[in-house]
Motif scaffolding. Sequence first.
Motif, mmCIF file in Angstrom:
data_model
loop_
_atom_site.group_PDB
_atom_site.id
_atom_site.type_symbol
_atom_site.label_atom_id
_atom_site.label_comp_id
_atom_site.label_asym_id
_atom_site.label_seq_id
_atom_site.Cartn_x
_atom_site.Cartn_y
_atom_site.Cartn_z
ATOM 1 N N PHE A 4 39.560 51.811 34.341
ATOM 2 C CA PHE A 4 40.466 51.119 33.415
ATOM 3 C C PHE A 4 41.492 50.290 34.183
ATOM 4 C CE2 PHE A 4 44.759 51.508 31.545
ATOM 5 C CZ PHE A 4 44.609 50.656 30.460
ATOM 6 N N ARG A 47 39.856 47.190 35.701
ATOM 7 C CA ARG A 47 39.501 46.177 34.706
ATOM 8 C C ARG A 47 40.739 45.415 34.242
ATOM 9 N NH1 ARG A 47 37.706 48.423 30.048
ATOM 10 N NH2 ARG A 47 37.922 50.567 30.764
ATOM 11 N N ILE A 51 45.913 44.413 23.229
ATOM 12 C CA ILE A 51 45.429 45.334 22.200
ATOM 13 C C ILE A 51 44.403 46.296 22.782
ATOM 14 C CG2 ILE A 51 44.171 45.510 20.024
ATOM 15 C CD1 ILE A 51 45.396 42.857 19.188
ATOM 16 N N ASP A 52 43.480 45.759 23.591
ATOM 17 C CA ASP A 52 42.468 46.612 24.220
ATOM 18 C C ASP A 52 43.101 47.602 25.189
ATOM 19 O OD1 ASP A 52 40.343 45.477 22.868
ATOM 20 O OD2 ASP A 52 39.980 43.962 24.405
ATOM 21 N N ILE A 53 44.126 47.154 25.896
ATOM 22 C CA ILE A 53 44.803 48.034 26.847
ATOM 23 C C ILE A 53 45.394 49.244 26.128
ATOM 24 C CG2 ILE A 53 46.827 48.256 28.343
ATOM 25 C CD1 ILE A 53 46.295 45.402 29.296
ATOM 26 N N HIS A 101 42.996 56.272 24.035
ATOM 27 C CA HIS A 101 41.769 57.059 24.140
ATOM 28 C C HIS A 101 41.805 57.979 25.355
ATOM 29 C CE1 HIS A 101 37.553 58.156 24.147
ATOM 30 N NE2 HIS A 101 37.409 57.636 25.355
ATOM 31 N N LYS A 143 40.532 41.617 32.460
ATOM 32 C CA LYS A 143 39.387 41.707 31.566
ATOM 33 C C LYS A 143 39.731 42.378 30.230
ATOM 34 C CE LYS A 143 35.876 41.705 35.209
ATOM 35 N NZ LYS A 143 34.726 42.437 35.809
ATOM 36 N N LEU A 144 40.994 42.748 30.049
ATOM 37 C CA LEU A 144 41.415 43.383 28.806
ATOM 38 C C LEU A 144 42.677 42.703 28.300
ATOM 39 C CD1 LEU A 144 41.006 47.184 29.660
ATOM 40 C CD2 LEU A 144 39.493 45.809 28.234
ATOM 41 N N ASP A 145 42.756 42.512 26.974
ATOM 42 C CA ASP A 145 43.993 41.981 26.412
ATOM 43 C C ASP A 145 44.909 43.142 26.038
ATOM 44 O OD1 ASP A 145 43.075 43.057 23.977
ATOM 45 O OD2 ASP A 145 42.243 41.146 23.323
ATOM 46 N N SER A 168 44.587 50.423 23.250
ATOM 47 C CA SER A 168 43.503 51.220 22.677
ATOM 48 C C SER A 168 42.878 52.132 23.726
ATOM 49 C CB SER A 168 42.443 50.295 22.083
ATOM 50 O OG SER A 168 41.341 51.041 21.600
ATOM 51 N N ASP A 169 42.622 51.588 24.922
ATOM 52 C CA ASP A 169 42.017 52.392 25.987
ATOM 53 C C ASP A 169 42.974 53.469 26.477
ATOM 54 O OD1 ASP A 169 39.795 50.871 25.729
ATOM 55 O OD2 ASP A 169 39.781 50.069 27.768
#
Length: 273
Positions: A44, A47, A56-58, A64, A52-54, A60-61
Amino acid sequence: MDEVVFLEMNRDLGFDGTIQTNRKSSLLAEMVRLNYILQQINDFNIRVAESKLDAIDILSDVEHLSSQLDRWLDELPDHIRDTRENLERFSALGLGRMFVAIYLGYYHFGQMLFYRFLHEDSQSTSIPSRHYATKCKEHAGRLCDIVYSSETVPNCDAKYNMVGHVLVIASTVQIHSLLFESNETNVTLAKKRLEKNFCIITQLCALWPTLDVCMDRLMAFHKACRESADTSFCMDQWMVRFLVEFATPVTDKTSPVSDGGHWSLAELGITSD
């Protein structure tokens, strides 16, 4: 298999299937579960550093992965939880160092996952950022505490070289508190931890000469803070290398070549009383 059961086995007893086994009580089994989470956390961070992550994705990950760490902790049986009583019990069984190693891993993985939010904590008022920055500080603080506790219980001291690396990371979190914390009690605690960590890492360097690299890395990080405190905790590629490539020397963050030299508490702005 429970380590105590394994250690009590002998040639005469053998293994005929009558021995009770429970992987939920195995320290090594818990280490395996934790290492699987660490692999995901490292992937993570890499990436994100590669853009490679915006945002929102950050989040979210992180949510998780954070839930995986929480689930691991929640599912632990009571006799493996991080308490003084359990530390002393595992010490008496000859498994104190293994018990300490589990929590060094857990707290280190947490500070690695939430570390990026230290920069945002000092730059924004985002509630999620503040929440995760606080979790990073909590993990770093508990990591320091388990190392300190390990030195006060017989046969629990952690003297392997990886301890130097995780303490360096935890020490940079203490530097963050010194720079940005407004609560004087927290600042005083961070200063004491930083001083104690420095002494422990110095002792480890006497056992593992290669750990000089760790101390040099801490000094390079501190120099970056002196030159630009506002950007020193930014999770760029230099910071990812600092966190992940623990055995690799780093150059100064703002210049291509490190000036090297001796390290001391005075360089960190810490003086022994």
